[in-house]
Design a protein around this motif. Structure first.
Motif, PDB file in Angstrom:
ATOM      1  N   LEU A  77     -23.590  66.516 -26.971  1.00  0.00           N
ATOM      2  CA  LEU A  77     -24.971  66.479 -26.488  1.00  0.00           C
ATOM      3  C   LEU A  77     -25.191  65.078 -25.950  1.00  0.00           C
ATOM      4  O   LEU A  77     -24.941  64.095 -26.654  1.00  0.00           O
ATOM      5  CB  LEU A  77     -25.978  66.755 -27.618  1.00  0.00           C
ATOM      6  N   ASP A  78     -25.627  65.014 -24.698  1.00  0.00           N
ATOM      7  CA  ASP A  78     -25.795  63.713 -24.054  1.00  0.00           C
ATOM      8  C   ASP A  78     -27.273  63.552 -23.710  1.00  0.00           C
ATOM      9  O   ASP A  78     -27.794  64.252 -22.840  1.00  0.00           O
ATOM     10  CB  ASP A  78     -24.910  63.700 -22.798  1.00  0.00           C
ATOM     11  N   VAL A  89     -31.265  62.940 -27.771  1.00  0.00           N
ATOM     12  CA  VAL A  89     -30.258  63.055 -28.830  1.00  0.00           C
ATOM     13  C   VAL A  89     -28.860  63.092 -28.215  1.00  0.00           C
ATOM     14  O   VAL A  89     -28.586  63.910 -27.337  1.00  0.00           O
ATOM     15  CB  VAL A  89     -30.498  64.334 -29.663  1.00  0.00           C
ATOM     16  N   SER A  90     -27.994  62.190 -28.696  1.00  0.00           N
ATOM     17  CA  SER A  90     -26.594  62.199 -28.267  1.00  0.00           C
ATOM     18  C   SER A  90     -25.711  62.332 -29.502  1.00  0.00           C
ATOM     19  O   SER A  90     -25.784  61.485 -30.404  1.00  0.00           O
ATOM     20  CB  SER A  90     -26.231  60.912 -27.521  1.00  0.00           C
ATOM     21  N   VAL A 126     -22.568  70.020 -23.506  1.00  0.00           N
ATOM     22  CA  VAL A 126     -21.228  70.295 -22.954  1.00  0.00           C
ATOM     23  C   VAL A 126     -20.360  70.891 -24.058  1.00  0.00           C
ATOM     24  O   VAL A 126     -20.261  70.318 -25.145  1.00  0.00           O
ATOM     25  CB  VAL A 126     -20.582  68.995 -22.410  1.00  0.00           C
ATOM     26  N   PHE A 127     -19.768  72.051 -23.798  1.00  0.00           N
ATOM     27  CA  PHE A 127     -18.876  72.694 -24.760  1.00  0.00           C
ATOM     28  C   PHE A 127     -17.521  72.864 -24.102  1.00  0.00           C
ATOM     29  O   PHE A 127     -17.421  73.425 -23.016  1.00  0.00           O
ATOM     30  CB  PHE A 127     -19.446  74.054 -25.180  1.00  0.00           C
ATOM     31  N   GLU A 128     -16.496  72.351 -24.747  1.00  0.00           N
ATOM     32  CA  GLU A 128     -15.131  72.382 -24.195  1.00  0.00           C
ATOM     33  C   GLU A 128     -15.087  71.907 -22.749  1.00  0.00           C
ATOM     34  O   GLU A 128     -14.451  72.541 -21.904  1.00  0.00           O
ATOM     35  CB  GLU A 128     -14.550  73.790 -24.310  1.00  0.00           C
ATOM     36  N   ARG A 188     -35.189  61.932 -33.295  1.00  0.00           N
ATOM     37  CA  ARG A 188     -34.258  60.929 -32.769  1.00  0.00           C
ATOM     38  C   ARG A 188     -33.133  60.675 -33.755  1.00  0.00           C
ATOM     39  O   ARG A 188     -33.373  60.648 -34.969  1.00  0.00           O
ATOM     40  CB  ARG A 188     -34.950  59.577 -32.589  1.00  0.00           C
ATOM     41  N   ILE A 189     -31.926  60.427 -33.241  1.00  0.00           N
ATOM     42  CA  ILE A 189     -30.817  60.018 -34.101  1.00  0.00           C
ATOM     43  C   ILE A 189     -31.021  58.538 -34.436  1.00  0.00           C
ATOM     44  O   ILE A 189     -31.127  57.697 -33.540  1.00  0.00           O
ATOM     45  CB  ILE A 189     -29.452  60.197 -33.379  1.00  0.00           C
TER      46      ILE A 189
END
Ligand code: ATP
Length: 238
Positions: free
Chosen positions: A8-9, A24-25, A63-65, A214-215
């Motif tokens: 996750l970007d 969130v990244s 993004v997955f794979e 938020r992270i």
């Protein structure tokens, strides 16, 4: 470094005027158990649901794979090899244990026989209760069934939303031991969302702390557990 299975970007997401996730990244590498901890309402469930496209990310990328799935319809995302065990378990109450499990295999179109063997080896209790209706199982058994059903789709990434919720400590330990087993023996990659920070961070290779969407902290599970701010906020200062 190996390429992440999931990334996750700077993802933001929410509901109408409610902004639940803010830039969130996170990354999850193949073979990892990653735990996300946070208080009630921090946005943990929203994060898992946003990965599956509902609600959809308002900004940033999922993004997955290596594939950008940010705008992909949910049913298509679920066919890529992600399986979600939602909070509250949600087994089919009128279907038997066996029927619930077979539904999981059907979604992905796999031969159910070897997968059933695997799920029953992991949770022998489900084998004993295979004809019982899902809705009459105990809370712990329903959680086993919900995880078992997700495993029947042979996922490459398992998304687990608070599997310990409302369960007795002994059952929670059994469930967490099963997750560790799946990871160690089958190499299953897991993203786990939990309020039970102590157990979840012990289980995880890495963890993130989510505060108000938020992270705020990230690191190896045991390092996070040792941090005073984590202990004070999530472990009762113990
Ligand atoms: P809990 O541990 O209590 O399940 P959580 O960390 O999973 O909490 P979320 O369920 O993701 O938190 O909720 C994050 C924020 O989004 C909260 O403020 C919540 O009220 C809000 N929210 C969640 N679902 C919806 C919805 N369907 N419509 C509007 N707001 C929502």
């Amino acid at each position: 470094m190996t390429a992440p299975l999931l990334e996750l970007d700077t993802v933001s997401s929410g509901y109408g005027a409610v902004q639940a996730l803010r830039e969130v990244s996170i990354t999850v590498a193949p073979g990892e158990i990653v735990t996300l901890i946070g208080a009630n309402g921090a946005g943990k469930s929203t994060l898992l649901m946003t990965i599956c496209g509902d609600p959809r990310a308002r900004n940033g990328r999922v993004v997955f794979e290596g594939r950008d799935i940010t705008q992909m319809p949910t049913h298509q995302i679920m066919r890529l090899g992600l399986a979600q065990v939602p909070e509250g378990r949600r087994v089919f109450p009128r279907m038997s244990v066996m029927e619930n499990l077979l539904m999981g295999a059907q979604v992905a179109g796999h031969d159910p026989a070897p997968l059933l063997d695997q799920v029953f080896a992991l949770f022998p209790r489900l084998k004993e209760r295979e004809t019982q209706r899902g809705g009459t199982l105990s809370g712990g058994e329903q959680q086993m069934l919900a995880i078992g059903r997700a495993l029947m789709s042979k996922p490459r990434l398992l998304l687990l939303d608070e599997p310990s919720l409302g369960l007795a400590p002994l059952i929670v330990r059994q469930i967490f031991a099963a997750i560790r087993d799946l990871n160690e023996k089958e190499g299953l990659t897991v993203l786990l969302v939990e309020q039970n920070a102590n157990l979840a961070l012990r289980l995880a290779h890495r963890g993130y702390v989510l505060v108000n969407g938020r992270i705020t902290l990230a690191g190896p599970g045991r390092d996070l557990l040792a941090m005073p701010e984590v202990r004070d906020a999530y472990l009762g200062g113990g």
